[in-house]
Design a protein around this motif. Structure first.
Motif, PDB file in Angstrom:
ATOM      1  N   ASP A 353       0.821  -1.208   0.000  1.00 42.71           N
ATOM      2  CA  ASP A 353       0.000   0.000   0.000  1.00 42.71           C
ATOM      3  C   ASP A 353       0.856   1.261   0.000  1.00 42.71           C
ATOM      4  O   ASP A 353       0.489   2.267  -0.606  1.00 42.71           O
ATOM      5  CB  ASP A 353      -0.978  -0.005   1.183  1.00 42.71           C
ATOM      6  CG  ASP A 353      -0.286  -0.153   2.526  1.00 42.71           C
ATOM      7  OD1 ASP A 353       0.870  -0.623   2.552  1.00 42.71           O
ATOM      8  OD2 ASP A 353      -0.904   0.181   3.553  1.00 42.71           O
ATOM      9  N   ILE A 354       2.020   1.213   0.671  1.00 43.13           N
ATOM     10  CA  ILE A 354       2.916   2.370   0.644  1.00 43.13           C
ATOM     11  C   ILE A 354       3.458   2.586  -0.768  1.00 43.13           C
ATOM     12  O   ILE A 354       3.487   3.712  -1.275  1.00 43.13           O
ATOM     13  CB  ILE A 354       4.071   2.186   1.655  1.00 43.13           C
ATOM     14  CG1 ILE A 354       3.542   2.278   3.087  1.00 43.13           C
ATOM     15  CG2 ILE A 354       5.160   3.240   1.431  1.00 43.13           C
ATOM     16  CD1 ILE A 354       4.603   2.079   4.152  1.00 43.13           C
ATOM     17  N   ARG A 355       3.850   1.498  -1.419  1.00 41.07           N
ATOM     18  CA  ARG A 355       4.370   1.622  -2.787  1.00 41.07           C
ATOM     19  C   ARG A 355       3.282   2.169  -3.724  1.00 41.07           C
ATOM     20  O   ARG A 355       3.549   3.011  -4.586  1.00 41.07           O
ATOM     21  CB  ARG A 355       4.871   0.272  -3.297  1.00 41.07           C
ATOM     22  CG  ARG A 355       6.032  -0.289  -2.468  1.00 41.07           C
ATOM     23  CD  ARG A 355       6.810  -1.343  -3.244  1.00 41.07           C
ATOM     24  NE  ARG A 355       5.971  -2.448  -3.677  1.00 41.07           N
ATOM     25  CZ  ARG A 355       5.741  -3.545  -2.957  1.00 41.07           C
ATOM     26  NH1 ARG A 355       6.295  -3.670  -1.745  1.00 41.07           N
ATOM     27  NH2 ARG A 355       4.981  -4.528  -3.414  1.00 41.07           N
ATOM     28  N   ASP A 356       2.035   1.704  -3.525  1.00 42.46           N
ATOM     29  CA  ASP A 356       0.941   2.177  -4.366  1.00 42.46           C
ATOM     30  C   ASP A 356       0.685   3.672  -4.155  1.00 42.46           C
ATOM     31  O   ASP A 356       0.445   4.417  -5.123  1.00 42.46           O
ATOM     32  CB  ASP A 356      -0.340   1.394  -4.070  1.00 42.46           C
ATOM     33  CG  ASP A 356      -0.259  -0.062  -4.526  1.00 42.46           C
ATOM     34  OD1 ASP A 356       0.623  -0.371  -5.352  1.00 42.46           O
ATOM     35  OD2 ASP A 356      -1.055  -0.885  -4.033  1.00 42.46           O
ATOM     36  N   LEU A 357       0.726   4.114  -2.905  1.00 42.93           N
ATOM     37  CA  LEU A 357       0.486   5.527  -2.615  1.00 42.93           C
ATOM     38  C   LEU A 357       1.571   6.412  -3.222  1.00 42.93           C
ATOM     39  O   LEU A 357       1.297   7.499  -3.732  1.00 42.93           O
ATOM     40  CB  LEU A 357       0.413   5.744  -1.101  1.00 42.93           C
ATOM     41  CG  LEU A 357      -0.825   5.166  -0.398  1.00 42.93           C
ATOM     42  CD1 LEU A 357      -0.667   5.244   1.118  1.00 42.93           C
ATOM     43  CD2 LEU A 357      -2.092   5.888  -0.845  1.00 42.93           C
ATOM     44  N   LEU A 358       2.809   5.943  -3.176  1.00 41.04           N
ATOM     45  CA  LEU A 358       3.896   6.717  -3.768  1.00 41.04           C
ATOM     46  C   LEU A 358       3.736   6.802  -5.287  1.00 41.04           C
ATOM     47  O   LEU A 358       3.965   7.858  -5.886  1.00 41.04           O
ATOM     48  CB  LEU A 358       5.247   6.081  -3.409  1.00 41.04           C
ATOM     49  CG  LEU A 358       5.662   6.159  -1.938  1.00 41.04           C
ATOM     50  CD1 LEU A 358       6.999   5.465  -1.720  1.00 41.04           C
ATOM     51  CD2 LEU A 358       5.754   7.615  -1.476  1.00 41.04           C
ATOM     52  N   GLN A 359       3.333   5.693  -5.900  1.00 38.72           N
ATOM     53  CA  GLN A 359       3.111   5.712  -7.340  1.00 38.72           C
ATOM     54  C   GLN A 359       1.937   6.612  -7.707  1.00 38.72           C
ATOM     55  O   GLN A 359       1.887   7.172  -8.802  1.00 38.72           O
ATOM     56  CB  GLN A 359       2.854   4.292  -7.843  1.00 38.72           C
ATOM     57  CG  GLN A 359       4.090   3.409  -7.811  1.00 38.72           C
ATOM     58  CD  GLN A 359       3.811   2.003  -8.296  1.00 38.72           C
ATOM     59  OE1 GLN A 359       2.670   1.665  -8.641  1.00 38.72           O
ATOM     60  NE2 GLN A 359       4.851   1.172  -8.328  1.00 38.72           N
ATOM     61  N   ALA A 367       2.555   8.715   2.994  1.00 42.95           N
ATOM     62  CA  ALA A 367       2.311   7.280   2.894  1.00 42.95           C
ATOM     63  C   ALA A 367       2.693   6.530   4.160  1.00 42.95           C
ATOM     64  O   ALA A 367       2.065   5.523   4.508  1.00 42.95           O
ATOM     65  CB  ALA A 367       3.092   6.706   1.707  1.00 42.95           C
ATOM     66  N   VAL A 368       3.707   7.018   4.884  1.00 39.54           N
ATOM     67  CA  VAL A 368       4.254   6.271   6.020  1.00 39.54           C
ATOM     68  C   VAL A 368       3.700   6.732   7.359  1.00 39.54           C
ATOM     69  O   VAL A 368       3.326   5.906   8.205  1.00 39.54           O
ATOM     70  CB  VAL A 368       5.805   6.365   6.027  1.00 39.54           C
ATOM     71  CG1 VAL A 368       6.374   5.787   7.317  1.00 39.54           C
ATOM     72  CG2 VAL A 368       6.380   5.624   4.829  1.00 39.54           C
TER      73      VAL A 368
END
Length: 386
Positions: A353-359, A367-368
């Motif tokens: 989910d963090i990777r998705d939010l950054l993208q 995100a964190v």
């Protein structure tokens, strides 16, 4: 200290039953940001490195390191089950392609609550240099109250590792201690700043003047009215930092550290230690008392320090402003999340989910940080209603 130690770095840490952590295995980058809610164990994770420093430092050693932390019972994780031992393992990478070091230490306490080593192991590459307990320990159990790491008569083959541990530097400036150094008499290299001014005074004059000039230039961003900084001794010979402020008076006005703000003192401490060379630098919430616009540029400052010195920097933070720096990589952020079985530590890159939010365009902070918020923080608004 061996010249190579400036470029040695911790590449991984493994823990068992250490304070908040029932089990923990993390990879550590050259720059590490520890992020998590209050009481999740950020300080206790930093304390692993401080513990290693205490083992190897003069005036320290195994028994003293345990004593400073309140004994084995105070160190052992509350979530520990049947397995009673506390264990830590670190891997240290030298520069280039030299073999890595591995150090393991396990300990518990006997029925009289005395700390006892249950394991000590040193490996260089594929060679085991030390394995304890050994036959000598079996014949004399009191030997298990000291590590071989701390003994110069037996650590010759891995003294480079001991020197590296000794080079670890922890800094968490407490402005009140800087202003009242008498509170910290007898504590050299006090990590809380009790002898910070004395450390500056002991620095070679030419180096000291050059560093203070660089600090003055840097501080003009945060404190533009500060035009000069110097070391000054009073009639008793006590060192003070003295700064000249632009003022309505033509000659300006001088102030000592007693009049400096908390933020100015903390920033001075950060800038001073950033110019030092040495082993890993541990920083606890460096954003405290600093303006958000200053905090935003701390990661870039640390990155420049690393390019110049190769020094590893490990810090804890609650600050969204600090994590807004676009140069921070997901592998540099370790997220701590407490649970019933102790705190888990995972790189931010392991969360889809963090990777998705950054993208999706969010910042790393956006995100964190939400993953570190207490579940019912709004309950504090009800305090004292009843």
């Amino acid at each position: 200290m061996n010249e190579r130690n400036g470029t040695l770095r911790f590449s991984s840490v493994g823990l068992r039953n250490w304070k908040n952590f029932a089990t923990c295995e993390v990879v550590t980058a050259n720059r590490v940001f520890l992020v998590g809610p209050n009481a999740s164990g950020k300080s206790n994770l930093l304390d692993v490195f401080r513990f290693l420093r205490d083992l190897a430092s003069p005036g320290g050693g195994f028994k003293e390191a345990i004593r400073r932390r309140g004994g084995v019972s105070a160190i052992r994780c509350l979530a520990a089950r049947r397995y009673p031992d506390i264990e830590l393992r670190v891997v240290v990478d030298p520069p280039e392609r030299s073999p890595s070091w591995q150090y393991e230490l396990g300990f518990n306490q006997d029925p009289q609550r005395r700390a006892r080593i249950t394991k000590e192991r040193v490996v260089l590459g594929d060679r085991t240099l030390l394995e304890r307990p050994n036959e000598d320990d079996a014949q004399d159990p009191d030997r298990l109250t000291q590590t071989h790491l701390e003994q110069v008569n037996v650590n010759r083959s891995f003294r480079e590792l001991a020197s590296f541990f000794e080079s670890i530097r922890y800094l968490h400036i407490v402005p009140q201690l800087v202003r009242e150094p008498d509170r910290s008499v007898g504590r050299p290299n006090d990590p809380f700043g009790g002898d910070f001014l004395e450390q500056i005074a002991k620095t070679q004059e030419r180096t000291r003047i050059a560093r203070l000039n660089r600090i003055r230039e840097a501080l003009r961003v945060a404190v533009p009215q500060l035009t000069e900084i110097e070391l000054w001794r009073d009639d008793r010979g006590t060192p003070h930092l003295r700064g000249k402020y632009e003022h309505w008076r033509p000659q300006g006005a001088w102030q000592t550290e007693e009049q400096f703000s908390d933020g100015t003192l903390r920033l001075m401490g950060l800038l001073w230690v950033a110019m030092e060379s040495g082993g890993p630098l541990l920083l606890e919430e460096p954003e405290l008392s600093l303006h958000p616009e200053i905090v935003r540029f701390l990661p870039q400052m640390f990155a420049r320090v690393q390019r110049r010195t190769g020094r590893q920097i490990i810090l804890s933070t609650h600050s969204p402003d600090l994590l807004r720096d676009e140069g921070i990589g997901l592998d540099e952020v370790l997220l701590l999340r407490p649970g019933r079985e102790g705190t888990e530590v995972n790189p931010a890159s392991s969360f889809q989910d963090i990777r998705d939010l950054l993208q999706g365009g969010m910042t790393l902070a956006e995100a964190v940080i939400p993953k570190t918020r207490p579940e019912r923080a709004e309950q504090l608004t009800l305090f004292a209603d009843s």
